[in-house]
Design an enzyme around this catalytic site. Structure first.
Site, PDB file in Angstrom:
ATOM      1  NE  ARG A 174      21.821 -25.650 -10.603  1.00 18.07           N
ATOM      2  CZ  ARG A 174      21.460 -26.436  -9.440  1.00 18.07           C
ATOM      3  NH1 ARG A 174      21.722 -26.157  -8.420  1.00 18.07           N
ATOM      4  NH2 ARG A 174      20.851 -27.496  -9.791  1.00 18.07           N
ATOM      5  CB  ALA A 188      16.126 -43.592  -9.976  1.00 18.51           C
ATOM      6  CG  ASP A 240      21.069 -38.307  -6.215  1.00 19.13           C
ATOM      7  OD1 ASP A 240      21.612 -39.309  -6.665  1.00 19.13           O
ATOM      8  OD2 ASP A 240      19.865 -38.135  -6.029  1.00 19.13           O
ATOM      9  N   GLY A 245      14.836 -37.867  -0.873  1.00 24.62           N
ATOM     10  CA  GLY A 245      14.405 -38.780  -1.770  1.00 24.62           C
ATOM     11  C   GLY A 245      12.962 -39.596  -1.576  1.00 24.62           C
ATOM     12  CD  GLU A 293      -1.219  -2.411   2.198  1.00 25.10           C
ATOM     13  OE1 GLU A 293      -2.163  -3.006   2.847  1.00 25.10           O
ATOM     14  OE2 GLU A 293      -0.179  -2.561   1.966  1.00 25.10           O
ATOM     15  CB  THR A 298      18.818 -37.528  -1.277  1.00 34.73           C
ATOM     16  OG1 THR A 298      17.547 -38.437  -1.412  1.00 34.73           O
ATOM     17  CG2 THR A 298      18.662 -36.765  -2.535  1.00 34.73           C
ATOM     18  CB  SER A 330      17.630 -40.443 -11.185  1.00 31.71           C
ATOM     19  OG  SER A 330      18.297 -39.430 -10.662  1.00 31.71           O
TER      20      SER A 330
END
Length: 325
Positions: A204, A159, A197, A255, A46, A193, A165
């Site tokens: 990004r 996967a 991974d 995961g 506002e 996970t 995956s």
């Protein structure tokens, strides 16, 4: 109000833990000025609209303010918006929804009416309530809104049997997932996970800040996820802790074991599933959710699909739990 809702959507990833609010000031001669909430510590929507009108030399006396959320009525990092509207001589305020924050909770509307301003509440309420659902949940329960993001082939696999995956989905779907990550205050993954991974969990492919990275368990000291918060214990306790830290929306990215646990405990408010035009073609690939599933058809979880969108070659399916009863 439609324009105010658009403006709020444009700052969705910037304002948390404050609500993302849009406002439009329409002067007595019909000229309109836009406003949207700035980053924490900055101006509320506002005031941004009022300042834009003043900068253009417009007269705010007798104007109408459209705002998606009730103007605040208390001194926080900024002065009350209700006082700014009264001082500007605004004649009418149209509000999408009342603010559930206990520091406001109707007091802003009451202050405006006490000053002789005509206030109308509930215009665009359905859209605004949906837009601000994470904020409403945080303010009313103390816990963050939980968004579970999943990506799979059309046969529901995430996967290959060997664990590979990347990448199931295409660039457009991955960019959209990064947008969700930018809109979230925290992203949650399991330690398994992280070990498998080594994700960075940063933003990004979208505009916005990196979320707080939360690992359930312990991450290796050299993992890309650092700096992160490592939490143990019941998932409800994890959510309570994140709520205390000001996390309005938490995005669960995996995961399958973590995703399955959140799902089975009924802690997910919103599911976003990206489906790729791919088939693993067997029953040995990894499933979306790990752990025990429904024992009979009567026990199958059923939700409500709220949107389906094509992103490149992939489908984005959004669903929510059905309301009890």
């Amino acid at each position: 109000m439609g324009r105010a809702i658009e403006l709020a959507a444009g700052v969705r990833s910037l304002t948390s833990p404050n609500p993302w609010v849009g406002a439009v000031l329409v002067t007595a001669d019909g000229t309109s000025f836009d406003g949207a909430t700035e980053r924490p510590g900055g101006r509320h929507a506002e005031v941004v609209a009022l300042d834009a009108a003043r900068a253009a030399g417009a007269d705010t006396a007798g104007a109408t303010m459209f705002t998606t959320l009730e103007p605040c009525s208390h001194h926080g990092r900024t002065p009350p918006c209700s006082e700014a509207l009264v001082a500007a001589g605004v004649a009418r305020v149209v509000v999408g929804m009342e603010d559930p924050d206990r520091n406001v909770a109707g007091q802003g509307i009451a202050q405006l009416r006490a000053a002789g301003i005509d206030v109308e509440v509930g215009i665009g309420a359905a859209e605004v309530t949906t837009q601000l659902a994470p904020y409403v949940k945080h303010r009313t329960t103390g816990r963050p809104w939980v968004l579970l993001k999943l990506a799979a082939s059309l046969d529901g696999r995430t996967a290959a049997p060997d664990g590979t995956s990347q990448w199931i989905t295409g660039p457009a779907a991955r960019a959209d997932a990064h947008r969700l990550r930018a809109e979230s205050d925290a992203v949650i993954v399991g330690a398994g996970t992280v070990r498998a991974d080594d994700p960075a969990l940063t933003v990004r492919d979208a505009a916005g800040d990196d979320p707080l990275r939360v690992v359930l368990g312990r991450a290796p000291s050299d993992a890309k996820v650092h700096p992160c918060v490592e939490l143990d214990g019941a998932l409800v306790d994890v959510l309570d802790e994140l709520g205390r830290r000001g996390v309005v929306q938490a995005m669960v990215e995996g995961g399958a074991t973590v995703a399955g646990a959140f799902h089975r405990e009924g802690l997910v408010d919103q599911y976003v599933l990206y489906l790729a035009p791919a088939l693993f073609g067997g029953d040995d690939a990894r499933a979306l959710l790990a752990g025990p599933g429904a024992a009979t058809i009567d026990d199958v979880w059923r939700g409500r699909i709220t949107s389906v969108e094509r992103l490149g070659d992939d489908l984005r399916v959004e669903l929510e739990p059905c309301s009890p009863g």
